[in-house]
Write a protein that holds these residues in place. Structure first.
Motif, PDB file in Angstrom:
ATOM      1  N   LEU A  15       0.830  -1.206   0.000  1.00  0.00           N
ATOM      2  CA  LEU A  15       0.000   0.000   0.000  1.00  0.00           C
ATOM      3  C   LEU A  15       0.865   1.257   0.000  1.00  0.00           C
ATOM      4  CD1 LEU A  15      -2.875  -0.996   2.450  1.00  0.00           C
ATOM      5  CD2 LEU A  15      -3.064  -0.591  -0.009  1.00  0.00           C
ATOM      6  N   ILE A  16       1.914   1.246   0.798  1.00  0.00           N
ATOM      7  CA  ILE A  16       2.829   2.392   0.846  1.00  0.00           C
ATOM      8  C   ILE A  16       3.505   2.585  -0.506  1.00  0.00           C
ATOM      9  CG2 ILE A  16       4.995   3.237   1.853  1.00  0.00           C
ATOM     10  CD1 ILE A  16       4.046   1.952   4.518  1.00  0.00           C
ATOM     11  N   LEU A  17       3.977   1.490  -1.113  1.00  0.00           N
ATOM     12  CA  LEU A  17       4.597   1.570  -2.445  1.00  0.00           C
ATOM     13  C   LEU A  17       3.616   2.110  -3.478  1.00  0.00           C
ATOM     14  CD1 LEU A  17       6.806  -1.624  -2.834  1.00  0.00           C
ATOM     15  CD2 LEU A  17       7.519   0.729  -3.113  1.00  0.00           C
ATOM     16  N   PHE A  18       2.373   1.607  -3.427  1.00  0.00           N
ATOM     17  CA  PHE A  18       1.350   2.057  -4.371  1.00  0.00           C
ATOM     18  C   PHE A  18       1.082   3.548  -4.173  1.00  0.00           C
ATOM     19  CE2 PHE A  18      -3.101   2.952  -5.397  1.00  0.00           C
ATOM     20  CZ  PHE A  18      -3.093   2.646  -6.750  1.00  0.00           C
ATOM     21  N   ALA A  19       0.965   3.973  -2.915  1.00  0.00           N
ATOM     22  CA  ALA A  19       0.710   5.377  -2.611  1.00  0.00           C
ATOM     23  C   ALA A  19       1.850   6.253  -3.118  1.00  0.00           C
ATOM     24  CB  ALA A  19       0.502   5.569  -1.107  1.00  0.00           C
ATOM     25  N   CYS A  20       3.095   5.797  -2.930  1.00  0.00           N
ATOM     26  CA  CYS A  20       4.261   6.564  -3.415  1.00  0.00           C
ATOM     27  C   CYS A  20       4.253   6.655  -4.928  1.00  0.00           C
ATOM     28  CB  CYS A  20       5.555   5.910  -2.933  1.00  0.00           C
ATOM     29  SG  CYS A  20       5.872   6.167  -1.176  1.00  0.00           S
ATOM     30  N   LYS A  21       3.955   5.538  -5.597  1.00  0.00           N
ATOM     31  CA  LYS A  21       3.899   5.543  -7.067  1.00  0.00           C
ATOM     32  C   LYS A  21       2.817   6.498  -7.548  1.00  0.00           C
ATOM     33  CE  LYS A  21       6.705   2.320  -8.744  1.00  0.00           C
ATOM     34  NZ  LYS A  21       7.791   2.664  -9.591  1.00  0.00           N
ATOM     35  N   GLN A  22       1.658   6.474  -6.867  1.00  0.00           N
ATOM     36  CA  GLN A  22       0.555   7.347  -7.244  1.00  0.00           C
ATOM     37  C   GLN A  22       0.955   8.812  -7.054  1.00  0.00           C
ATOM     38  OE1 GLN A  22      -2.130   6.321  -8.774  1.00  0.00           O
ATOM     39  NE2 GLN A  22      -2.996   8.364  -8.925  1.00  0.00           N
ATOM     40  N   GLU A  23       1.623   9.115  -5.945  1.00  0.00           N
ATOM     41  CA  GLU A  23       2.072  10.484  -5.676  1.00  0.00           C
ATOM     42  C   GLU A  23       3.090  10.932  -6.715  1.00  0.00           C
ATOM     43  OE1 GLU A  23       4.063  13.144  -2.124  1.00  0.00           O
ATOM     44  OE2 GLU A  23       3.128  11.243  -1.597  1.00  0.00           O
ATOM     45  N   GLN A  24       4.023  10.048  -7.101  1.00  0.00           N
ATOM     46  CA  GLN A  24       5.005  10.386  -8.134  1.00  0.00           C
ATOM     47  C   GLN A  24       4.308  10.691  -9.453  1.00  0.00           C
ATOM     48  OE1 GLN A  24       7.576   6.946  -8.163  1.00  0.00           O
ATOM     49  NE2 GLN A  24       9.155   8.009  -6.947  1.00  0.00           N
ATOM     50  N   LYS A  25       3.283   9.894  -9.756  1.00  0.00           N
ATOM     51  CA  LYS A  25       2.530  10.084 -10.988  1.00  0.00           C
ATOM     52  C   LYS A  25       1.838  11.455 -10.977  1.00  0.00           C
ATOM     53  CE  LYS A  25      -0.015   6.794 -13.719  1.00  0.00           C
ATOM     54  NZ  LYS A  25      -0.978   5.705 -13.685  1.00  0.00           N
ATOM     55  N   GLU A  26       1.229  11.807  -9.862  1.00  0.00           N
ATOM     56  CA  GLU A  26       0.532  13.084  -9.730  1.00  0.00           C
ATOM     57  C   GLU A  26       1.519  14.251  -9.826  1.00  0.00           C
ATOM     58  OE1 GLU A  26      -1.669  12.827  -6.083  1.00  0.00           O
ATOM     59  OE2 GLU A  26      -2.993  11.266  -6.881  1.00  0.00           O
ATOM     60  N   ILE A  27       2.663  14.128  -9.188  1.00  0.00           N
ATOM     61  CA  ILE A  27       3.693  15.176  -9.248  1.00  0.00           C
ATOM     62  C   ILE A  27       4.172  15.350 -10.685  1.00  0.00           C
ATOM     63  CG2 ILE A  27       6.068  15.757  -8.589  1.00  0.00           C
ATOM     64  CD1 ILE A  27       5.421  14.522  -5.823  1.00  0.00           C
ATOM     65  N   GLU A  29       2.519  14.753 -13.395  1.00  0.00           N
ATOM     66  CA  GLU A  29       1.466  15.410 -14.171  1.00  0.00           C
ATOM     67  C   GLU A  29       1.426  16.908 -13.890  1.00  0.00           C
ATOM     68  OE1 GLU A  29      -2.262  13.384 -13.603  1.00  0.00           O
ATOM     69  OE2 GLU A  29      -1.438  11.480 -14.297  1.00  0.00           O
ATOM     70  N   VAL A  30       1.600  17.296 -12.633  1.00  0.00           N
ATOM     71  CA  VAL A  30       1.623  18.724 -12.278  1.00  0.00           C
ATOM     72  C   VAL A  30       2.806  19.407 -12.960  1.00  0.00           C
ATOM     73  CG1 VAL A  30       2.002  20.347 -10.378  1.00  0.00           C
ATOM     74  CG2 VAL A  30       0.370  18.471 -10.100  1.00  0.00           C
ATOM     75  N   VAL A  31       3.974  18.794 -12.913  1.00  0.00           N
ATOM     76  CA  VAL A  31       5.170  19.359 -13.556  1.00  0.00           C
ATOM     77  C   VAL A  31       4.942  19.501 -15.053  1.00  0.00           C
ATOM     78  CG1 VAL A  31       7.593  18.891 -14.123  1.00  0.00           C
ATOM     79  CG2 VAL A  31       6.781  18.594 -11.775  1.00  0.00           C
ATOM     80  N   LYS A  32       4.322  18.502 -15.644  1.00  0.00           N
ATOM     81  CA  LYS A  32       4.040  18.520 -17.079  1.00  0.00           C
ATOM     82  C   LYS A  32       3.096  19.681 -17.427  1.00  0.00           C
ATOM     83  CE  LYS A  32       3.290  14.813 -20.372  1.00  0.00           C
ATOM     84  NZ  LYS A  32       2.680  13.497 -20.569  1.00  0.00           N
ATOM     85  N   GLU A  33       2.058  19.881 -16.616  1.00  0.00           N
ATOM     86  CA  GLU A  33       1.112  20.971 -16.839  1.00  0.00           C
ATOM     87  C   GLU A  33       1.780  22.326 -16.687  1.00  0.00           C
ATOM     88  OE1 GLU A  33      -2.121  21.195 -17.937  1.00  0.00           O
ATOM     89  OE2 GLU A  33      -1.715  19.106 -18.431  1.00  0.00           O
ATOM     90  N   GLU A  34       2.629  22.470 -15.662  1.00  0.00           N
ATOM     91  CA  GLU A  34       3.337  23.737 -15.459  1.00  0.00           C
ATOM     92  C   GLU A  34       4.251  24.032 -16.635  1.00  0.00           C
ATOM     93  OE1 GLU A  34       5.299  23.463 -11.691  1.00  0.00           O
ATOM     94  OE2 GLU A  34       3.450  23.835 -10.563  1.00  0.00           O
ATOM     95  N   ALA A  35       4.900  23.009 -17.157  1.00  0.00           N
ATOM     96  CA  ALA A  35       5.782  23.193 -18.312  1.00  0.00           C
ATOM     97  C   ALA A  35       4.979  23.666 -19.520  1.00  0.00           C
ATOM     98  CB  ALA A  35       6.530  21.903 -18.630  1.00  0.00           C
ATOM     99  N   LYS A  36       3.774  23.141 -19.702  1.00  0.00           N
ATOM    100  CA  LYS A  36       2.925  23.572 -20.816  1.00  0.00           C
ATOM    101  C   LYS A  36       2.562  25.045 -20.666  1.00  0.00           C
ATOM    102  CE  LYS A  36       0.564  19.256 -21.964  1.00  0.00           C
ATOM    103  NZ  LYS A  36      -0.715  18.549 -21.893  1.00  0.00           N
ATOM    104  N   GLU A  37       2.209  25.456 -19.429  1.00  0.00           N
ATOM    105  CA  GLU A  37       1.810  26.830 -19.177  1.00  0.00           C
ATOM    106  C   GLU A  37       2.967  27.801 -19.389  1.00  0.00           C
ATOM    107  OE1 GLU A  37       0.105  27.078 -15.283  1.00  0.00           O
ATOM    108  OE2 GLU A  37      -1.399  25.545 -15.732  1.00  0.00           O
ATOM    109  N   GLU A  38       4.196  27.408 -19.082  1.00  0.00           N
ATOM    110  CA  GLU A  38       5.358  28.282 -19.174  1.00  0.00           C
ATOM    111  C   GLU A  38       6.017  28.267 -20.546  1.00  0.00           C
ATOM    112  OE1 GLU A  38       8.099  27.526 -15.995  1.00  0.00           O
ATOM    113  OE2 GLU A  38       6.492  27.508 -14.513  1.00  0.00           O
ATOM    114  N   LYS A  39       5.501  27.497 -21.475  1.00  0.00           N
ATOM    115  CA  LYS A  39       6.106  27.399 -22.798  1.00  0.00           C
ATOM    116  C   LYS A  39       6.115  28.767 -23.474  1.00  0.00           C
ATOM    117  CE  LYS A  39       5.901  24.840 -27.071  1.00  0.00           C
ATOM    118  NZ  LYS A  39       7.129  24.161 -27.248  1.00  0.00           N
ATOM    119  N   VAL A  40       7.270  29.138 -23.971  1.00  0.00           N
ATOM    120  CA  VAL A  40       7.461  30.441 -24.612  1.00  0.00           C
ATOM    121  C   VAL A  40       7.423  30.234 -26.123  1.00  0.00           C
ATOM    122  CG1 VAL A  40       9.102  32.326 -24.938  1.00  0.00           C
ATOM    123  CG2 VAL A  40       8.832  31.286 -22.686  1.00  0.00           C
ATOM    124  N   ASP A  41       6.691  31.088 -26.796  1.00  0.00           N
ATOM    125  CA  ASP A  41       6.629  31.058 -28.255  1.00  0.00           C
ATOM    126  C   ASP A  41       7.582  32.125 -28.786  1.00  0.00           C
ATOM    127  OD1 ASP A  41       6.035  31.122 -30.945  1.00  0.00           O
ATOM    128  OD2 ASP A  41       3.864  31.225 -30.673  1.00  0.00           O
TER     129      ASP A  41
END
Length: 178
Positions: A15-27, A29-41
């Protein structure tokens, strides 16, 4: 009892491993979204603050010509082996030739009658800016008046000490038919 404890510890660990994997996945996704928002044209973004800095640099360059301050004029260039200049259809030159030309020509000006940059356009691409204009320069060398009507491109690079010219291109502006 030992089997029950082992089973509970194993399940808890999973359960702890699953929770850590889930948290890594969520982090991730957040990093990916922030990178999209900060993309400079670089091609379409205007960079208004940088554009204003370049315009102020251009004003300071013009003032150095009016003041006859050759050292200040030269300081607006980033001379290096990469520096290039095209002037009036002549072969390309580098840093040393450009500095010599600028010091000889602008250092010989006895009066700046007019120093206009018509149809001025500043295009900023992040740390690089392209300035284009049509010169309408009226310069006196003693009693002789020289009028310079060229198409001019100045390529600037943002450095630790401000925007510096890394390339110049000057070519005669075609005269309009009367």
């Amino acid at each position: 009892m030992k089997t029950k404890t082992l089973l509970i510890v194993t399940i808890a660990g999973m359960l702890i491993l699953f929770a850590c994997k889930q948290e890594q996945k969520e982090i991730a996704e957040v990093v990916k979204e922030e990178a999209k928002e900060e993309k400079v044209d670089l091609l379409n973004d205007e960079f208004p603050e940088a554009k204003e800095e370049v315009l102020k640099t251009m004003e300071a360059i013009v003032q150095s010509v009016f003041d006859g301050d050759m050292n200040k004029l030269i300081a607006f260039h980033a001379y290096s082996p990469k520096f290039t200049e095209f002037n009036g259809g002549e072969p390309r030159v580098g840093s040393m030739e450009n500095e010599k030309f600028e010091r000889e020509v602008f250092g010989s000006v006895t009066e700046v009658v007019k120093f206009d940059a018509k149809d001025l356009k500043v295009a900023v691409y992040g740390e690089v800016a392209n300035v284009t204009f049509h010169s309408d320069f009226h310069l006196k060398f003693g009693k002789d008046l020289v009028v310079v009507n060229d198409q001019i491109t100045l390529l600037f690079l943002k450095t630790d000490t401000g925007w510096k010219i890394v390339h110049e291109h000057h070519s005669p502006l075609k005269k309009e038919s009367a």
